[in-house]
Design an enzyme around this catalytic site. Structure first.
Site, PDB file in Angstrom:
ATOM      1  N   ARG A 148       0.859  -1.182   0.000  1.00 58.63           N
ATOM      2  CA  ARG A 148       0.000   0.000   0.000  1.00 58.63           C
ATOM      3  C   ARG A 148       0.894   1.229   0.000  1.00 58.63           C
ATOM      4  NH1 ARG A 148      -3.651   1.894   5.125  1.00 58.63           N
ATOM      5  NH2 ARG A 148      -1.842   3.175   5.524  1.00 58.63           N
ATOM      6  N   TYR A 160      -2.895  11.043   6.520  1.00 55.63           N
ATOM      7  CA  TYR A 160      -3.233   9.676   6.869  1.00 55.63           C
ATOM      8  C   TYR A 160      -2.261   8.690   6.196  1.00 55.63           C
ATOM      9  CZ  TYR A 160      -4.799   5.081   6.807  1.00 55.63           C
ATOM     10  OH  TYR A 160      -4.751   3.721   6.938  1.00 55.63           O
ATOM     11  N   ASP A 210      -5.101   3.717   0.191  1.00 56.36           N
ATOM     12  CA  ASP A 210      -6.209   3.960   1.132  1.00 56.36           C
ATOM     13  C   ASP A 210      -6.594   5.438   1.082  1.00 56.36           C
ATOM     14  OD1 ASP A 210      -8.000   4.034   3.209  1.00 56.36           O
ATOM     15  OD2 ASP A 210      -6.695   3.023   4.666  1.00 56.36           O
ATOM     16  N   HIS A 212      -9.085   6.585   2.727  1.00 55.98           N
ATOM     17  CA  HIS A 212      -9.487   6.812   4.124  1.00 55.98           C
ATOM     18  C   HIS A 212     -10.665   7.772   4.263  1.00 55.98           C
ATOM     19  CE1 HIS A 212      -8.764   6.641   8.513  1.00 55.98           C
ATOM     20  NE2 HIS A 212      -8.209   5.492   8.200  1.00 55.98           N
ATOM     21  N   GLU A 236      -9.160   2.066  -1.325  1.00 54.42           N
ATOM     22  CA  GLU A 236      -9.878   1.696  -0.101  1.00 54.42           C
ATOM     23  C   GLU A 236     -10.663   2.890   0.425  1.00 54.42           C
ATOM     24  OE1 GLU A 236      -7.196  -0.157   2.622  1.00 54.42           O
ATOM     25  OE2 GLU A 236      -8.249   0.661   4.352  1.00 54.42           O
ATOM     26  N   GLU A 262     -13.513  -1.653   7.043  1.00 46.52           N
ATOM     27  CA  GLU A 262     -12.729  -1.783   8.276  1.00 46.52           C
ATOM     28  C   GLU A 262     -13.461  -1.219   9.489  1.00 46.52           C
ATOM     29  OE1 GLU A 262      -9.180   0.435   7.187  1.00 46.52           O
ATOM     30  OE2 GLU A 262      -9.812   2.057   8.492  1.00 46.52           O
ATOM     31  N   ARG A 283     -13.759  -5.512   3.864  1.00 45.97           N
ATOM     32  CA  ARG A 283     -12.604  -5.426   4.762  1.00 45.97           C
ATOM     33  C   ARG A 283     -12.976  -5.581   6.235  1.00 45.97           C
ATOM     34  NH1 ARG A 283      -9.335  -1.592   5.369  1.00 45.97           N
ATOM     35  NH2 ARG A 283      -7.643  -3.089   5.503  1.00 45.97           N
ATOM     36  N   GLU A 339      -4.445  -7.400   5.211  1.00 45.09           N
ATOM     37  CA  GLU A 339      -3.538  -6.322   5.623  1.00 45.09           C
ATOM     38  C   GLU A 339      -2.660  -6.818   6.764  1.00 45.09           C
ATOM     39  OE1 GLU A 339      -5.499  -2.930   7.365  1.00 45.09           O
ATOM     40  OE2 GLU A 339      -3.824  -1.602   6.910  1.00 45.09           O
ATOM     41  N   TRP A 402     -11.997  11.806   8.886  1.00 45.15           N
ATOM     42  CA  TRP A 402     -10.572  11.484   9.024  1.00 45.15           C
ATOM     43  C   TRP A 402     -10.255  10.162   8.361  1.00 45.15           C
ATOM     44  CZ3 TRP A 402      -7.880   7.467  11.501  1.00 45.15           C
ATOM     45  CH2 TRP A 402      -6.487   7.593  11.415  1.00 45.15           C
TER      46      TRP A 402
HETATM   47  O1  KDG Z   1      -7.915   2.446  14.129  1.00 44.19           O
HETATM   48  C1  KDG Z   1      -7.989   2.956  12.836  1.00 44.19           C
HETATM   49  C2  KDG Z   1      -6.858   2.425  11.972  1.00 44.19           C
HETATM   50  O2  KDG Z   1      -6.718   1.057  12.111  1.00 44.19           O
HETATM   51  C3  KDG Z   1      -7.104   2.760  10.538  1.00 44.19           C
HETATM   52  O3  KDG Z   1      -7.091   4.151  10.382  1.00 44.19           O
HETATM   53  C4  KDG Z   1      -6.048   2.124   9.656  1.00 44.19           C
HETATM   54  O4  KDG Z   1      -7.243   2.699   7.661  1.00 44.19           O
HETATM   55  C5  KDG Z   1      -6.491   1.942   8.255  1.00 44.19           C
HETATM   56  C6  KDG Z   1      -5.972   0.781   7.544  1.00 44.19           C
HETATM   57  O5  KDG Z   1      -6.396   0.580   6.408  1.00 44.19           O
HETATM   58  O6  KDG Z   1      -5.161   0.069   8.104  1.00 44.19           O
HETATM   59 MG    MG Z   2      -8.015   1.786   5.892  1.00 43.71          MG
END
Ligand code: KDG
Ligand code: MG
Length: 402
Positions: A148, A160, A210, A212, A236, A262, A283, A339, A402
């Protein structure tokens, strides 16, 4: 009949915070479950201690499905990350116990191997493009077949996914750090660095990214279309997933695969995404989606719609979750990728794990159960230190995802 005799909840911060459940049966068999919800650890610890532990004592640990249904339906208040993480911890510990009682590693109880190893991706990042390229080179040398890539967006400071120390750890401050965000700068910059990675390293490894949750659906559509030639394994969380219909708009514009899940905690949270084929990878994880029992149910639904798995595996998921994930990944037919971020040394002073990395793949322990251990004495050296995830603000000062 064996009974659940003891249920202990440990909260400690060996390198970062983890909540761990240990169940002990009347036959002296123990099982471990991860109950960590990053930045909200004590909510799950209290849910377990106050509301779940009293319900477990005296129950038959062999009745995993029944205990799952009892905790889910019996609470009346369903779903949500706190509830589903608490149920996950109990469920994972019960699978660990069942494996130990049967004398089999958990993946054997799930139907046995569907593959020889579990393909993983790790995180390359950089404060700028040259630093990111060096980091990708490092992961290639370590044998990763999937990487990634994230780089700091100019003018926005740390972004991020960009490491500050040895390991990327976003929950780093006693109160949430506020991080600036500019969608315009990101959309100008991110495609260029993904192209730079492909130009330098070619196409014989999987490249992931990602977003995010930072874009609107139409911005995500534009981003996905712009990076199509990079042939990403996935983009992602291109947009927040509360409104699942939003993903249809992304789909109408781009063939870049999409991964989501996630921070989603139940089959109902991913139902539309899966059944309307709005995503390519789901995920959800063992720890945040109700444990092995419920995750398996999500993955089976996904299989019907050619959606593959890609479970979350950042360092806020404890070695117990990572081990459980590898057992599930090895067994399910529609596995995609896992991951993987190795934990820091302090974490591994408290947890032991038989999970092994080799040539870009993870392999589970062959020990009965999950093959993980928890050293409660060592944990006492690392008292709980509350840490929050950051909060993002646009350049005009308003709160962003975020
Ligand atoms: O607790 C939040 C994190 O695990 C996250 O922000 C990490 O986006 C993430 C990832 O894909 O690992
Ligand atoms: Mg993520």
């Amino acid at each position: 009949m064996s009974k659940i005799e003891r249920a202990e909840v440990f909260v400690a911060s060996p390198g970062r915070s983890f909540v761990t459940l240990r169940l002990t049966t009347s036959d002296g068999v123990t099982g471990l479950g991860d109950a960590t919800l990053n930045g909200r650890e004590l909510a799950v610890a209290s849910y377990l201690r106050e509301h779940v532990v009293p319900l477990l004592i005296g129950r038959d640990p062999a009745r995993i499905e029944d205990i799952w249904q009892y905790l889910y339906r019996g609470a009346y208040w369903r779903r949500g990350p706190v509830t589903m993480t608490a149920i996950a911890a109990v469920d994972t510990a019960l699978w660990d116990i069942k494996g130990k009682v049967a004398g089999l590693p958990v993946y054997q109880l799930l139907g046995g191997r569907s593959r020889d190893g579990v393909l993983v991706y790790s995180h390359a990042s950089g404060a700028d493009v040259p630093e990111l390229l060096d980091d990708v080179a490092r992961f290639r040398e370590l044998g990763y077949q999937a990487i990634r890539a994230q780089a700091a967006v100019p003018g926005v400071g740390g972004t991020y996914g960009v490491r500050k120390g040895v390991v990327y750890e976003p929950a780093a401050t006693a109160l949430p750090e506020e991080q600036p965000w500019s969608t315009e700068s990101y959309l100008d910059f991110a495609p260029a660095y993904l192209e730079a990675v492909r130009e330098r390293f070619g196409f014989d490894f999987h490249l992931l990214h990602d977003v995010h949750h930072r874009l609107t659906p139409i911005e995500a559509a534009r981003f996905g279309k712009r990076v199509e030639d990079c042939r990403l394994f996935w983009m992602e969380d291109p947009t927040p997933a509360e409104n699942q219909e939003a993903f249809r708009l992304i789909r109408q514009h781009t063939t870049t695969p999409v991964a989501v899940g996630e921070n989603l905690s139940s089959i109902w949270d991913v139902q539309q995404l899966i059944t309307e084929q709005l995503i390519d990878y789901v995920r959800t994880t063992v720890v945040h989606a109700g444990g092995i029992t419920h995750l398996r149910r999500i993955f089976d639904l996904a299989a019907l719609y050619q959606v593959r798995t890609g479970s979350h595996g950042a360092t806020d998921l404890s070695p117990v979750t990572m081990a459980a994930a590898v057992h599930v990944d090895l067994a399910v037919p529609n596995f995609g990728i896992q991951e993987y971020m190795p934990h820091v040394a302090e974490t591994m002073e408290v947890f032991s794990s038989g999970v092994r990395f080799e040539n870009g793949m993870l392999h589970p322990s062959e020990e009965p159960g999950l093959g993980v251990g928890y050293d409660e004495k060592a944990a006492q050296r690392f008292p709980y230190e509350p840490r929050y995830l950051p909060v993002a603000r646009r350049l005009d000062g308003s709160v962003h995802d975020w």
